[in-house]
Design a protein around this motif. Sequence first.
Motif, PDB file in Angstrom:
ATOM      1  N   TYR A  58      50.073  49.601  32.624  1.00 27.42           N
ATOM      2  CA  TYR A  58      49.852  49.027  33.949  1.00 27.42           C
ATOM      3  C   TYR A  58      50.062  47.511  33.935  1.00 27.42           C
ATOM      4  N   SER A  59      50.780  47.013  32.949  1.00 28.30           N
ATOM      5  CA  SER A  59      50.904  45.569  32.786  1.00 28.30           C
ATOM      6  C   SER A  59      51.616  44.895  33.953  1.00 28.30           C
ATOM      7  N   ASP A  60      52.498  45.607  34.636  1.00 29.35           N
ATOM      8  CA  ASP A  60      53.204  44.983  35.743  1.00 29.35           C
ATOM      9  C   ASP A  60      52.526  45.214  37.101  1.00 29.35           C
ATOM     10  N   VAL A  61      51.370  45.879  37.088  1.00 29.92           N
ATOM     11  CA  VAL A  61      50.633  46.142  38.314  1.00 29.92           C
ATOM     12  C   VAL A  61      49.526  45.111  38.436  1.00 29.92           C
ATOM     13  N   GLU A  62      49.462  44.486  39.581  1.00 26.79           N
ATOM     14  CA  GLU A  62      48.426  43.491  39.800  1.00 26.79           C
ATOM     15  C   GLU A  62      47.301  44.111  40.604  1.00 26.79           C
ATOM     16  N   ILE A  63      46.136  44.216  40.006  1.00 23.30           N
ATOM     17  CA  ILE A  63      44.969  44.774  40.664  1.00 23.30           C
ATOM     18  C   ILE A  63      43.838  43.785  40.495  1.00 23.30           C
ATOM     19  N   GLU A  64      43.164  43.536  41.582  1.00 30.70           N
ATOM     20  CA  GLU A  64      42.002  42.659  41.489  1.00 30.70           C
ATOM     21  C   GLU A  64      40.815  43.480  41.009  1.00 30.70           C
ATOM     22  N   THR A  65      40.188  43.015  39.967  1.00 28.31           N
ATOM     23  CA  THR A  65      39.062  43.730  39.393  1.00 28.31           C
ATOM     24  C   THR A  65      37.846  42.830  39.439  1.00 28.31           C
ATOM     25  N   SER A  66      36.769  43.376  39.969  1.00 29.87           N
ATOM     26  CA  SER A  66      35.545  42.585  40.072  1.00 29.87           C
ATOM     27  C   SER A  66      34.767  42.676  38.766  1.00 29.87           C
ATOM     28  N   GLU A  67      33.858  41.757  38.617  1.00 29.01           N
ATOM     29  CA  GLU A  67      32.979  41.772  37.454  1.00 29.01           C
ATOM     30  C   GLU A  67      32.156  43.060  37.428  1.00 29.01           C
TER      31      GLU A  67
END
Length: 188
Positions: A8-17
């Motif tokens: 998934y290195s080319d997928v940008e996902i915002e991940t919360s703490e």
Amino acid sequence: MSDVNYDYSDVEIETSEADLARVHKLVELQAELETAVETATQTLADAKSKLRDVAEDELPAMMLACGLNSFETSSGITVGVMDKIRASISTGNAEAAHGWLEQNGFGKIIKHEIKISFAKGDDAWAKKFMRDCAQRKKPLVLVRKDQVHNQTLCAFAREQLKEGREFPEELFGVFRQRVAKIGTKDDK
């Protein structure tokens, strides 16, 4: 663990703490559960081994030494010692054992299996063979296997011994084992 690796290195996902904390907890939980399963599996294997030692060796030997065939504890647990007959035809004895069975009228307990192998990609040919065996045009590799199912062999040996018939026990790998069987006086 799965052999599939997802990239998934080319997928940008915002991940919360909070999401990362949840992932961390699940990783830790899985590691704990894997360890618990390994421990429980080993504990079960150890218990089965100890049970086998007691039921097949220690208790029958002690009861024999005391001249007992059965016993009841003060709490109502009963135990009886029974003979368990096991048999197994070794590969080296198979031809002679099967010959003896045939010659003595017991050939019907021999199972005859013929296996036909088709090459990979020969699905259509296999279907054609199934439809019309008499019309086959390709050479086949046939493997014949003659055997007596283990439970059938043990039943045969028990029957022969019960009826007092003589048969070559060594050829059939007959083994008598005394086993302690636990129950309660209410067991039928």
